[in-house]
Design an enzyme around this catalytic site. Structure first.
Site, short mmCIF file in Angstrom:
data_model
loop_
_atom_site.label_atom_id
_atom_site.label_comp_id
_atom_site.label_asym_id
_atom_site.label_seq_id
_atom_site.Cartn_x
_atom_site.Cartn_y
_atom_site.Cartn_z
N GLN A 84 -5.78 -3.95 -10.30
CA GLN A 84 -4.50 -5.79 -10.72
C GLN A 84 -5.22 -6.19 -11.96
OE1 GLN A 84 -3.64 -7.57 -8.06
NE2 GLN A 84 -3.75 -6.35 -6.51
N ASP A 122 -10.56 0.48 -10.61
CA ASP A 122 -10.16 0.35 -9.96
C ASP A 122 -9.31 -1.02 -10.74
OD1 ASP A 122 -8.05 -0.59 -8.31
OD2 ASP A 122 -9.51 -0.78 -7.20
N HIS A 160 -11.74 -3.92 -2.95
CA HIS A 160 -10.06 -3.93 -1.72
C HIS A 160 -10.83 -2.40 -0.21
CE1 HIS A 160 -6.77 -1.90 -0.60
NE2 HIS A 160 -5.76 -2.94 -0.63
N CYS A 206 -6.78 -6.65 2.79
CA CYS A 206 -7.78 -5.58 2.66
C CYS A 206 -8.84 -5.48 2.08
CB CYS A 206 -7.23 -4.60 1.81
SG CYS A 206 -5.60 -4.07 2.12
N LYS A 242 2.65 -1.72 -8.53
CA LYS A 242 1.65 -3.02 -9.27
C LYS A 242 2.19 -3.18 -10.45
CE LYS A 242 -1.77 -3.13 -5.58
NZ LYS A 242 -1.05 -3.90 -4.60
N1 PMP Z 1 -7.40 -1.58 -5.59
C1 PMP Z 1 -7.16 -2.97 -5.37
C2 PMP Z 1 -7.91 -4.19 -6.26
C3 PMP Z 1 -5.79 -4.09 -4.70
O1 PMP Z 1 -4.87 -4.83 -5.46
C4 PMP Z 1 -5.24 -2.21 -4.24
C5 PMP Z 1 -3.22 -2.93 -3.94
N2 PMP Z 1 -4.17 -3.69 -2.96
C6 PMP Z 1 -4.96 -1.16 -4.41
C7 PMP Z 1 -7.00 -0.81 -4.37
C8 PMP Z 1 -4.96 -0.60 -3.18
O2 PMP Z 1 -3.79 -0.01 -4.01
P1 PMP Z 1 -2.26 1.15 -3.52
O3 PMP Z 1 -2.51 0.51 -1.76
O4 PMP Z 1 -1.60 1.03 -4.03
O5 PMP Z 1 -2.93 2.65 -2.61
#
Ligand code: PMP
Length: 404
Positions: free
Chosen positions: A201, A198, A121, A362, A224
Protein backbone atom coordinates in the site's frame (compact mmCIF):
# COMPACT_ATOMS: atom_id res chain seq x y z
CA UNK A 1 -0.62 17.38 -12.73
CA UNK A 2 -3.01 17.52 -15.64
CA UNK A 3 -5.77 15.30 -14.26
CA UNK A 4 -7.89 15.44 -17.39
CA UNK A 5 -4.99 14.22 -19.48
CA UNK A 6 -4.14 11.57 -16.90
CA UNK A 7 -7.74 10.34 -16.78
CA UNK A 8 -7.72 10.00 -20.55
CA UNK A 9 -4.90 7.46 -20.13
CA UNK A 10 -7.27 5.20 -18.15
CA UNK A 11 -10.12 4.20 -20.49
CA UNK A 12 -12.05 2.41 -17.72
CA UNK A 13 -12.61 5.73 -15.94
CA UNK A 14 -15.00 6.73 -18.72
CA UNK A 15 -17.22 3.70 -18.09
CA UNK A 16 -20.66 4.04 -16.56
CA UNK A 17 -22.19 1.89 -13.82
CA UNK A 18 -26.00 1.66 -13.72
CA UNK A 19 -25.99 4.53 -16.18
CA UNK A 20 -23.91 6.73 -13.86
CA UNK A 21 -20.29 7.74 -14.43
CA UNK A 22 -17.98 5.35 -12.60
CA UNK A 23 -16.41 6.82 -9.46
CA UNK A 24 -13.64 4.36 -8.68
CA UNK A 25 -12.51 4.69 -5.07
CA UNK A 26 -11.27 1.15 -4.49
CA UNK A 27 -7.66 1.69 -5.47
CA UNK A 28 -6.38 0.01 -2.32
CA UNK A 29 -7.82 -3.26 -3.64
CA UNK A 30 -6.48 -2.79 -7.15
CA UNK A 31 -5.57 0.15 -9.35
CA UNK A 32 -6.78 0.72 -12.87
CA UNK A 33 -4.33 0.30 -15.74
CA UNK A 34 -3.23 3.04 -18.10
CA UNK A 35 -3.67 2.27 -21.77
CA UNK A 36 0.12 1.98 -22.27
CA UNK A 37 0.22 -0.99 -19.86
CA UNK A 38 -2.60 -2.85 -21.59
CA UNK A 39 -1.10 -2.06 -25.01
CA UNK A 40 2.27 -3.38 -23.86
CA UNK A 41 0.70 -6.68 -22.79
CA UNK A 42 -1.04 -6.86 -26.16
CA UNK A 43 2.19 -6.01 -28.01
CA UNK A 44 4.14 -8.74 -26.19
CA UNK A 45 1.49 -11.38 -26.91
CA UNK A 46 1.12 -10.30 -30.55
CA UNK A 47 4.76 -9.75 -31.44
CA UNK A 48 7.22 -11.10 -28.91
CA UNK A 49 5.64 -14.08 -27.19
CA UNK A 50 8.16 -16.82 -26.43
CA UNK A 51 9.29 -18.47 -23.23
CA UNK A 52 12.12 -16.62 -21.52
CA UNK A 53 15.61 -17.92 -20.67
CA UNK A 54 15.01 -21.05 -22.72
CA UNK A 55 15.40 -20.52 -26.43
CA UNK A 56 18.22 -19.60 -28.73
CA UNK A 57 15.64 -18.33 -31.19
CA UNK A 58 15.07 -14.64 -31.73
CA UNK A 59 11.66 -14.27 -30.06
CA UNK A 60 12.81 -16.00 -26.92
CA UNK A 61 15.87 -13.80 -26.74
CA UNK A 62 13.78 -10.66 -27.28
CA UNK A 63 11.33 -11.65 -24.55
CA UNK A 64 14.22 -12.52 -22.21
CA UNK A 65 15.92 -9.19 -22.87
CA UNK A 66 12.71 -7.26 -22.20
CA UNK A 67 12.03 -9.18 -18.98
CA UNK A 68 15.57 -8.55 -17.75
CA UNK A 69 15.31 -4.86 -18.64
CA UNK A 70 12.10 -4.84 -16.59
CA UNK A 71 14.04 -6.25 -13.65
CA UNK A 72 16.44 -3.32 -13.90
CA UNK A 73 13.50 -0.89 -14.09
CA UNK A 74 12.20 -2.34 -10.79
CA UNK A 75 15.71 -2.31 -9.31
CA UNK A 76 16.10 1.38 -10.09
CA UNK A 77 12.54 2.19 -8.96
CA UNK A 78 13.25 0.91 -5.44
CA UNK A 79 16.98 1.74 -5.65
CA UNK A 80 18.12 -1.82 -5.01
CA UNK A 81 21.89 -2.23 -5.23
CA UNK A 82 21.65 -5.13 -7.66
CA UNK A 83 19.08 -6.68 -10.02
CA UNK A 84 20.09 -10.04 -8.49
CA UNK A 85 18.11 -8.89 -5.44
CA UNK A 86 14.88 -8.39 -7.42
CA UNK A 87 12.77 -11.53 -7.63
CA UNK A 88 9.56 -11.67 -9.62
CA UNK A 89 6.66 -13.41 -7.92
CA UNK A 90 2.87 -13.54 -8.31
CA UNK A 91 2.39 -10.67 -5.87
CA UNK A 92 2.80 -9.47 -2.30
CA UNK A 93 1.19 -12.62 -0.93
CA UNK A 94 3.56 -14.95 -2.74
CA UNK A 95 6.55 -12.77 -1.85
CA UNK A 96 5.75 -12.95 1.88
CA UNK A 97 5.07 -16.69 1.67
CA UNK A 98 8.42 -17.16 -0.06
CA UNK A 99 10.29 -15.35 2.72
CA UNK A 100 8.25 -17.05 5.47
CA UNK A 101 9.00 -20.47 4.01
CA UNK A 102 12.64 -20.06 3.04
CA UNK A 103 13.79 -17.73 5.81
CA UNK A 104 12.20 -19.86 8.52
CA UNK A 105 13.59 -23.05 7.00
CA UNK A 106 17.11 -21.63 7.18
CA UNK A 107 17.05 -19.48 10.28
CA UNK A 108 14.22 -20.51 12.64
CA UNK A 109 13.88 -23.31 15.12
CA UNK A 110 11.07 -24.21 17.50
CA UNK A 111 10.29 -21.39 19.91
CA UNK A 112 11.85 -18.67 17.75
CA UNK A 113 9.72 -15.59 17.22
CA UNK A 114 8.57 -13.41 14.35
CA UNK A 115 7.14 -9.98 15.16
CA UNK A 116 4.22 -8.60 13.13
CA UNK A 117 1.67 -5.94 14.04
CA UNK A 118 -2.04 -5.71 14.77
CA UNK A 119 -2.65 -3.83 11.54
CA UNK A 120 -1.25 -6.45 9.13
CA UNK A 121 -3.04 -7.82 6.11
CA UNK A 122 -3.77 -11.55 6.35
CA UNK A 123 -0.91 -12.16 3.91
CA UNK A 124 1.51 -10.95 6.57
CA UNK A 125 -0.11 -13.00 9.32
CA UNK A 126 -1.19 -16.32 7.87
CA UNK A 127 2.09 -16.88 5.97
CA UNK A 128 3.84 -16.86 9.35
CA UNK A 129 1.11 -18.86 11.08
CA UNK A 130 1.76 -21.64 8.56
CA UNK A 131 5.34 -21.63 9.82
CA UNK A 132 4.03 -21.80 13.40
CA UNK A 133 2.44 -25.12 12.45
CA UNK A 134 5.37 -26.41 10.42
CA UNK A 135 8.29 -25.24 12.57
CA UNK A 136 6.87 -24.32 15.97
CA UNK A 137 7.80 -20.66 15.70
CA UNK A 138 5.71 -18.08 17.56
CA UNK A 139 4.15 -14.80 16.41
CA UNK A 140 4.46 -11.71 18.60
CA UNK A 141 2.28 -8.72 17.81
CA UNK A 142 2.97 -4.96 18.03
CA UNK A 143 -0.19 -3.25 19.33
CA UNK A 144 -1.67 -0.06 17.92
CA UNK A 145 -2.90 3.02 19.77
CA UNK A 146 -6.31 4.69 19.48
CA UNK A 147 -5.20 6.70 16.43
CA UNK A 148 -4.20 3.53 14.61
CA UNK A 149 -0.45 3.98 15.02
CA UNK A 150 2.06 1.34 16.01
CA UNK A 151 3.20 1.52 19.63
CA UNK A 152 6.94 1.46 19.16
CA UNK A 153 7.71 1.35 22.89
CA UNK A 154 5.86 -1.99 22.89
CA UNK A 155 8.00 -3.20 19.99
CA UNK A 156 11.12 -2.71 22.10
CA UNK A 157 9.54 -4.89 24.81
CA UNK A 158 8.62 -7.65 22.34
CA UNK A 159 12.16 -8.02 21.04
CA UNK A 160 14.13 -10.82 22.68
CA UNK A 161 16.97 -13.23 21.93
CA UNK A 162 14.33 -15.39 20.23
CA UNK A 163 13.29 -12.74 17.70
CA UNK A 164 14.33 -13.76 14.18
CA UNK A 165 12.51 -11.22 11.98
CA UNK A 166 10.14 -8.24 12.12
CA UNK A 167 7.58 -8.09 9.33
CA UNK A 168 5.41 -4.97 9.12
CA UNK A 169 3.38 -3.04 6.64
CA UNK A 170 4.58 0.34 5.42
CA UNK A 171 1.04 1.69 5.04
CA UNK A 172 -2.08 0.12 6.56
CA UNK A 173 -4.65 -0.91 3.95
CA UNK A 174 -7.42 -0.16 6.48
CA UNK A 175 -6.24 2.79 8.57
CA UNK A 176 -4.04 4.47 5.99
CA UNK A 177 -1.36 4.96 8.66
CA UNK A 178 2.15 5.44 7.30
CA UNK A 179 4.27 3.49 9.75
CA UNK A 180 7.64 4.84 10.94
CA UNK A 181 9.51 2.03 9.22
CA UNK A 182 12.85 3.88 9.35
CA UNK A 183 12.60 3.84 13.15
CA UNK A 184 11.45 0.19 13.21
CA UNK A 185 14.38 -0.83 11.02
CA UNK A 186 16.78 1.13 13.21
CA UNK A 187 15.46 -0.56 16.39
CA UNK A 188 15.56 -3.98 14.71
CA UNK A 189 19.08 -3.60 13.36
CA UNK A 190 20.32 -2.38 16.73
CA UNK A 191 19.23 -5.83 17.89
CA UNK A 192 20.61 -7.66 14.80
CA UNK A 193 17.13 -8.49 13.55
CA UNK A 194 16.22 -8.28 9.85
CA UNK A 195 13.04 -6.50 8.71
CA UNK A 196 10.52 -7.25 5.97
CA UNK A 197 8.48 -4.31 4.72
CA UNK A 198 5.09 -4.98 3.12
CA UNK A 199 4.96 -2.14 0.60
CA UNK A 200 1.68 -3.27 -1.04
CA UNK A 201 0.00 0.00 0.00
CA UNK A 202 2.98 2.35 -0.19
CA UNK A 203 4.80 1.63 -3.43
CA UNK A 204 2.12 3.48 -5.46
CA UNK A 205 2.08 6.55 -3.19
CA UNK A 206 5.52 7.09 -1.64
CA UNK A 207 9.09 7.04 -2.81
CA UNK A 208 10.60 3.77 -1.61
CA UNK A 209 14.39 3.53 -1.45
CA UNK A 210 15.50 0.19 -0.07
CA UNK A 211 19.10 1.35 0.42
CA UNK A 212 18.07 4.43 2.36
CA UNK A 213 15.62 2.38 4.41
CA UNK A 214 18.17 -0.40 4.79
CA UNK A 215 15.29 -2.92 4.94
CA UNK A 216 16.22 -6.56 4.48
CA UNK A 217 13.17 -7.54 2.42
CA UNK A 218 10.50 -5.49 0.69
CA UNK A 219 7.47 -6.81 -1.17
CA UNK A 220 4.76 -5.40 -3.42
CA UNK A 221 2.18 -6.31 -6.07
CA UNK A 222 2.11 -5.10 -9.67
CA UNK A 223 -1.65 -4.66 -9.76
CA UNK A 224 -1.63 -2.05 -6.99
CA UNK A 225 0.91 0.08 -8.82
CA UNK A 226 -1.02 0.41 -12.11
CA UNK A 227 0.58 -2.74 -13.51
CA UNK A 228 -0.86 -6.11 -14.47
CA UNK A 229 -2.40 -8.64 -12.10
CA UNK A 230 -0.52 -11.79 -11.22
CA UNK A 231 2.94 -10.29 -10.98
CA UNK A 232 4.78 -8.94 -7.97
CA UNK A 233 8.19 -8.28 -6.50
CA UNK A 234 10.35 -9.51 -3.68
CA UNK A 235 13.41 -7.44 -2.93
CA UNK A 236 15.85 -9.11 -0.56
CA UNK A 237 19.38 -8.33 0.49
CA UNK A 238 21.74 -10.69 -1.26
CA UNK A 239 23.25 -11.80 2.06
CA UNK A 240 19.88 -13.27 3.09
CA UNK A 241 18.74 -14.56 -0.30
CA UNK A 242 22.05 -16.37 -0.86
CA UNK A 243 21.60 -18.30 2.38
CA UNK A 244 17.89 -19.07 1.94
CA UNK A 245 16.88 -22.36 0.26
CA UNK A 246 14.62 -22.26 -2.83
CA UNK A 247 10.88 -21.87 -2.27
CA UNK A 248 9.67 -23.97 -5.19
CA UNK A 249 11.40 -26.51 -7.41
CA UNK A 250 11.18 -26.68 -11.19
CA UNK A 251 12.57 -25.31 -14.39
CA UNK A 252 14.94 -22.34 -14.40
CA UNK A 253 15.75 -22.44 -10.68
CA UNK A 254 18.36 -25.18 -11.19
CA UNK A 255 21.94 -25.36 -12.36
CA UNK A 256 22.20 -29.14 -12.75
CA UNK A 257 19.62 -31.83 -12.06
CA UNK A 258 20.29 -35.51 -11.57
CA UNK A 259 18.79 -38.26 -9.45
CA UNK A 260 21.95 -38.16 -7.35
CA UNK A 261 21.28 -34.56 -6.42
CA UNK A 262 20.47 -31.13 -7.81
CA UNK A 263 22.29 -27.82 -7.67
CA UNK A 264 20.50 -24.51 -7.81
CA UNK A 265 20.73 -21.53 -10.11
CA UNK A 266 22.16 -18.23 -8.95
CA UNK A 267 20.09 -15.25 -7.82
CA UNK A 268 17.50 -14.19 -8.70
CA UNK A 269 16.59 -17.32 -10.70
CA UNK A 270 16.95 -19.64 -7.69
CA UNK A 271 13.61 -18.23 -6.51
CA UNK A 272 11.85 -18.13 -9.89
CA UNK A 273 10.82 -21.72 -10.58
CA UNK A 274 8.78 -22.36 -13.73
CA UNK A 275 7.70 -20.11 -16.55
CA UNK A 276 7.27 -16.61 -15.15
CA UNK A 277 4.58 -14.18 -16.23
CA UNK A 278 7.06 -12.38 -18.46
CA UNK A 279 4.43 -10.29 -20.32
CA UNK A 280 3.24 -9.16 -16.87
CA UNK A 281 6.76 -8.37 -15.75
CA UNK A 282 7.44 -6.36 -18.91
CA UNK A 283 4.16 -4.45 -18.56
CA UNK A 284 4.92 -3.81 -14.88
CA UNK A 285 8.01 -1.93 -16.04
CA UNK A 286 5.76 0.08 -18.38
CA UNK A 287 3.54 0.97 -15.41
CA UNK A 288 6.54 2.00 -13.32
CA UNK A 289 7.88 4.17 -16.14
CA UNK A 290 4.43 5.73 -16.46
CA UNK A 291 4.20 6.77 -12.81
CA UNK A 292 7.84 7.86 -12.76
CA UNK A 293 6.98 10.28 -15.55
CA UNK A 294 4.23 11.82 -13.42
CA UNK A 295 6.52 11.70 -10.39
CA UNK A 296 5.80 10.17 -7.00
CA UNK A 297 6.29 13.50 -5.23
CA UNK A 298 3.55 15.11 -7.35
CA UNK A 299 1.37 12.03 -6.87
CA UNK A 300 1.78 12.15 -3.08
CA UNK A 301 1.10 15.90 -2.89
CA UNK A 302 -2.06 15.58 -5.00
CA UNK A 303 -3.35 12.48 -3.19
CA UNK A 304 -2.74 14.20 0.16
CA UNK A 305 -5.05 17.00 -0.98
CA UNK A 306 -7.73 14.42 -1.86
CA UNK A 307 -7.31 12.71 1.50
CA UNK A 308 -7.58 15.95 3.44
CA UNK A 309 -10.55 17.14 1.41
CA UNK A 310 -12.41 13.87 1.87
CA UNK A 311 -11.56 13.59 5.57
CA UNK A 312 -12.87 17.12 6.24
CA UNK A 313 -16.10 16.54 4.34
CA UNK A 314 -16.75 13.13 5.89
CA UNK A 315 -16.08 14.45 9.38
CA UNK A 316 -18.96 16.92 8.97
CA UNK A 317 -21.46 14.09 8.57
CA UNK A 318 -23.40 13.31 11.74
CA UNK A 319 -22.58 9.95 13.30
CA UNK A 320 -19.35 9.60 11.27
CA UNK A 321 -16.56 7.47 12.75
CA UNK A 322 -13.25 7.46 10.92
CA UNK A 323 -10.90 4.58 11.71
CA UNK A 324 -7.29 5.70 11.52
CA UNK A 325 -6.65 9.26 12.61
CA UNK A 326 -2.87 9.41 12.56
CA UNK A 327 -1.21 12.59 11.35
CA UNK A 328 0.79 10.36 8.99
CA UNK A 329 -1.67 8.86 6.54
CA UNK A 330 -1.92 8.20 2.86
CA UNK A 331 -4.76 7.69 0.42
CA UNK A 332 -7.06 5.49 2.53
CA UNK A 333 -10.10 6.40 4.65
CA UNK A 334 -12.07 3.78 6.55
CA UNK A 335 -15.36 4.78 8.12
CA UNK A 336 -18.73 3.81 9.52
CA UNK A 337 -21.76 6.04 10.04
CA UNK A 338 -24.20 5.51 12.91
CA UNK A 339 -25.57 1.99 12.86
CA UNK A 340 -25.47 1.65 9.09
CA UNK A 341 -23.92 -1.67 8.11
CA UNK A 342 -20.86 -1.32 5.89
CA UNK A 343 -22.37 -3.65 3.27
CA UNK A 344 -25.55 -1.56 3.09
CA UNK A 345 -23.47 1.59 2.64
CA UNK A 346 -21.29 -0.08 -0.02
CA UNK A 347 -24.23 -1.54 -1.95
CA UNK A 348 -26.17 1.69 -1.99
CA UNK A 349 -23.11 3.70 -3.03
CA UNK A 350 -22.56 1.18 -5.81
CA UNK A 351 -26.04 1.92 -7.16
CA UNK A 352 -24.87 5.53 -7.49
CA UNK A 353 -21.84 4.43 -9.51
CA UNK A 354 -19.44 4.77 -6.58
CA UNK A 355 -17.06 1.85 -6.00
CA UNK A 356 -15.78 1.55 -2.43
CA UNK A 357 -14.57 -1.47 -0.51
CA UNK A 358 -16.56 -2.92 2.35
CA UNK A 359 -15.78 -5.63 4.89
CA UNK A 360 -12.76 -6.60 6.95
CA UNK A 361 -10.24 -5.80 4.19
CA UNK A 362 -8.31 -9.03 4.89
CA UNK A 363 -7.43 -7.63 8.31
CA UNK A 364 -9.72 -9.51 10.69
CA UNK A 365 -7.32 -9.28 13.67
CA UNK A 366 -7.36 -5.49 13.25
CA UNK A 367 -11.18 -5.53 13.14
CA UNK A 368 -11.11 -7.48 16.43
CA UNK A 369 -8.88 -4.79 17.96
CA UNK A 370 -11.23 -2.07 16.70
CA UNK A 371 -14.23 -4.05 17.95
CA UNK A 372 -16.03 -3.97 14.61
CA UNK A 373 -16.83 -6.40 11.80
CA UNK A 374 -15.76 -4.20 8.96
CA UNK A 375 -15.65 -0.70 7.52
CA UNK A 376 -16.43 1.19 4.35
CA UNK A 377 -13.13 2.13 2.72
CA UNK A 378 -12.47 4.80 0.14
CA UNK A 379 -8.96 4.67 -1.31
CA UNK A 380 -7.59 7.19 -3.78
CA UNK A 381 -5.34 7.25 -6.78
CA UNK A 382 -3.88 10.23 -8.64
CA UNK A 383 -6.63 9.96 -11.28
CA UNK A 384 -9.35 10.68 -8.72
CA UNK A 385 -10.78 14.18 -8.38
CA UNK A 386 -12.42 16.43 -5.79
CA UNK A 387 -15.61 16.21 -7.86
CA UNK A 388 -15.59 12.45 -7.35
CA UNK A 389 -15.14 12.95 -3.61
CA UNK A 390 -18.11 15.33 -3.66
CA UNK A 391 -20.12 12.52 -5.23
CA UNK A 392 -18.99 10.15 -2.49
CA UNK A 393 -19.96 12.66 0.20
CA UNK A 394 -23.37 13.28 -1.41
CA UNK A 395 -23.82 9.52 -1.72
CA UNK A 396 -22.98 8.89 1.93
CA UNK A 397 -25.38 11.67 2.97
CA UNK A 398 -28.14 10.15 0.84
CA UNK A 399 -27.60 6.75 2.44
CA UNK A 400 -27.65 8.32 5.91
CA UNK A 401 -30.92 10.03 4.93
CA UNK A 402 -32.44 6.69 3.84
CA UNK A 403 -31.65 5.12 7.21
CA UNK A 404 -33.03 8.03 9.29
N1 PMP B 1 -0.49 -6.49 2.17
C1 PMP B 1 -1.25 -5.39 2.12
C2 PMP B 1 -0.97 -4.26 3.05
C3 PMP B 1 -2.30 -5.31 1.19
O1 PMP B 1 -3.07 -4.21 1.15
C4 PMP B 1 -2.52 -6.40 0.31
C5 PMP B 1 -3.64 -6.36 -0.71
N2 PMP B 1 -4.85 -5.88 -0.21
C6 PMP B 1 -1.69 -7.51 0.40
C7 PMP B 1 -0.69 -7.52 1.34
C8 PMP B 1 -1.86 -8.69 -0.51
O2 PMP B 1 -1.61 -8.32 -1.83
P1 PMP B 1 -1.91 -9.31 -3.04
O3 PMP B 1 -3.31 -9.80 -2.84
O4 PMP B 1 -1.74 -8.47 -4.26
O5 PMP B 1 -0.91 -10.42 -2.95
Amino acid sequence: MNIEQIRADFPILSETVYGKPLVYLDNGATTQKPECVVRELERIYYTTNANVHRGVHRLSQQATDLAEVARVVVQQFINAPSSREVIFTRGTTESINLVAHSFCQQFCKEGDEIIVSEMEHHANIVSWQLQETIRGIKLRVIPINEKGELQLDELEKLISAKTRLISVTHVSNVLGTINPIEKIIEIAHRNDIPVLIDAAQSIQHLTVDVQKLDCDFLVFSGHKVYGPNGVGVLYGKEKWLEQMPPYQGGGEMIKQVSFKGTTFNELPFKFEAGTPDYPGVIALATAINYIKKIGLDSIKAYEDQLLEYCTDKLTDIEGMRIYGTSGQKCSVISFLVGNIHHYDMGMLLDKMGIAVRTGHHCAQPLMDVLGIEGTVRASFAFYNTKEEIDKLIDGVKRVVGMFK
